[in-house]
Scaffold this motif. Sequence first.
Motif, PDB file in Angstrom:
ATOM      1  N   ALA A   1      76.586  47.900   6.446  1.00 18.44           N
ATOM      2  CA  ALA A   1      77.395  46.709   6.685  1.00 18.44           C
ATOM      3  C   ALA A   1      78.769  46.848   6.048  1.00 18.44           C
ATOM      4  N   ILE A   2      78.820  47.312   4.795  1.00 11.70           N
ATOM      5  CA  ILE A   2      80.107  47.472   4.110  1.00 11.70           C
ATOM      6  C   ILE A   2      80.969  48.508   4.822  1.00 11.70           C
ATOM      7  N   ALA A   3      80.346  49.607   5.248  1.00 11.26           N
ATOM      8  CA  ALA A   3      81.098  50.658   5.939  1.00 11.26           C
ATOM      9  C   ALA A   3      81.681  50.149   7.253  1.00 11.26           C
ATOM     10  N   LEU A   4      80.909  49.388   8.011  1.00  8.29           N
ATOM     11  CA  LEU A   4      81.401  48.852   9.286  1.00  8.29           C
ATOM     12  C   LEU A   4      82.506  47.823   9.064  1.00  8.29           C
ATOM     13  N   PHE A   5      82.310  46.914   8.084  1.00  7.74           N
ATOM     14  CA  PHE A   5      83.328  45.908   7.812  1.00  7.74           C
ATOM     15  C   PHE A   5      84.639  46.552   7.375  1.00  7.74           C
ATOM     16  N   ASP A   6      84.532  47.578   6.580  1.00  8.06           N
ATOM     17  CA  ASP A   6      85.738  48.248   6.101  1.00  8.06           C
ATOM     18  C   ASP A   6      86.444  48.998   7.234  1.00  8.06           C
ATOM     19  N   LEU A   7      85.670  49.653   8.085  1.00 13.52           N
ATOM     20  CA  LEU A   7      86.265  50.440   9.170  1.00 13.52           C
ATOM     21  C   LEU A   7      86.941  49.544  10.205  1.00 13.52           C
ATOM     22  N   TYR A   8      86.288  48.433  10.537  1.00  9.73           N
ATOM     23  CA  TYR A   8      86.807  47.558  11.596  1.00  9.73           C
ATOM     24  C   TYR A   8      87.492  46.319  11.036  1.00  9.73           C
ATOM     25  N   ARG A   9      88.057  46.463   9.842  1.00  5.85           N
ATOM     26  CA  ARG A   9      88.690  45.326   9.181  1.00  5.85           C
ATOM     27  C   ARG A   9      89.793  44.707  10.043  1.00  5.85           C
ATOM     28  N   ASP A  10      90.572  45.548  10.706  1.00  5.28           N
ATOM     29  CA  ASP A  10      91.728  45.077  11.478  1.00  5.28           C
ATOM     30  C   ASP A  10      91.434  44.955  12.974  1.00  5.28           C
TER      31      ASP A  10
END
Length: 511
Positions: free
Chosen positions: A391-400
């Motif tokens: 979840a953290i990895a996905l949120f960070d990658l698709y932040r923008d």
Amino acid sequence: MSCSYLFSGDASVVSRRWSDVTFRQRVLLPPAFAIAKAQASGSNGDTEKDTVWEVRGSKRKRLVPDFLRDEFVTEESAFELSSSLTPENLLAQCRNLLTQFLLPEGYPNSVTSDYLDYSLWRGVQGIASQISGVLATQSLLYAVGLGKGAIPTAAAINWVLKDGIGYLSKIMLSKYGRHFDVHPKGWRLFADLLENTAFGLEMLTPLFPQFFVMIGATAGAGRSAAALIQAATKSCFNAGFASQRNFAEVIAKGEAQGMVSKSVGILLGIVVANFIGTSTSLALASFGVMTWIHMYTNFKSYQCIQLRTLNPYRASLVFSEYLISGQAPTIKEVNDEEPVFPAVRSLNIKSPKKRQDLVLSSEAKAAAEDIEERLELGSKLSDVIHNKEEAIALFDLYRDEGYILTEHRGRFCVTLKESSSPQDMLRSLFQVNYLYWLEKNAGIEATNTYSDCKPGGRLHVSLDYVRREFELAKEDSESVGWVTEGLIARPLPNRIRLGFDHEASSSPPSS
């Protein structure tokens, strides 16, 4: 001021002097101007820059001087007195009259190239549909006893009850309107089939008069549902035809064309109905022929349509071809390849000639079919992540980004954020196509979400490619006519919102 200056001088002067030329067929001139023009023509000769044209839509007529009446007239007007009664002139006037009433103003430049073929096929199917309607109505009237001494009031009550029950289907079906935008051709053909089925049920009522209300209500429900789908999908087609955003004009002329088809169909239907009389077998045979004509001409008319919006299949075909060849395919190439019934591909059989005309690569077509089957728009985030690290990895990658894309059990799962737009969905599909390209051409397959989000992972690499190439792919697609404002799709209703709700975080905890 000399007449030669008037025609060959400053463009703004010409524009001011002759701004009404495009709206009036004749331009009055004083005698001195006509003489000056004649002198200028005699000394300098007729040149293209001295020519004034009357423009109306795609047609233009050259204006020539009439020295007897001291005015400019169109070239056709100079000879209209001597040729007004010739067959050629009468035919031309009839053709112009039909063009004015049945085709949008400025045809053919005001609509797309596929508009006329579509309208011609629709005209034939309109005639066939009306003949079927007359036959069905006649059978219904025989079923309720009209012509055999039945009380008209009882027939009217049955008729109203039949239609009233049928209207419920239109109300129930209206909530599925978004589905019609994605595959309008297939839904429109389904609506035509539903309409013909309803006609067929009504044709059977003389055989079962005791079930008139039940059969009539079922047929009415089918016709109401068909009418709703037809109206919804027709708006998609008209929007594509209006190349100059002349939606009202295209719709109005379409209604005029429909009235002509219906009028001719009703007249022919009356002739056929009088010939058939009360014979149910002849009525059913005639209905079968008309149904075949109706469905065939409908299918041909939908093949003429070249949709310019991007649904998941068309977008995948465009993006896949772009990734393979570096160029976006044309609108005609994609529409010729797109199946009318995407869910039932066995029904989408192309003729041998049409197969030879297709120029899209087999890899792109295979990719579009596979991606449409594996794509899931609006996935639940809880279904595609397995732990906190993912979840953290996905949120960070698709932040923008307005979406989160990952692969789960072989499916491309796009989780949409609350603020996601059709443009975000189109962007996500571009990334899906690149992921598919990496899988098939580079052999880079999914491992796990956490690793794929790291630098060098397939999700990280594909998203980086999207941020560099998406706008270029859009520009290339727009250059060949595609509308890239967003993806036309029916995503699942699931959305996500990142961060804490302000009201919830500011409220005191309950004791």
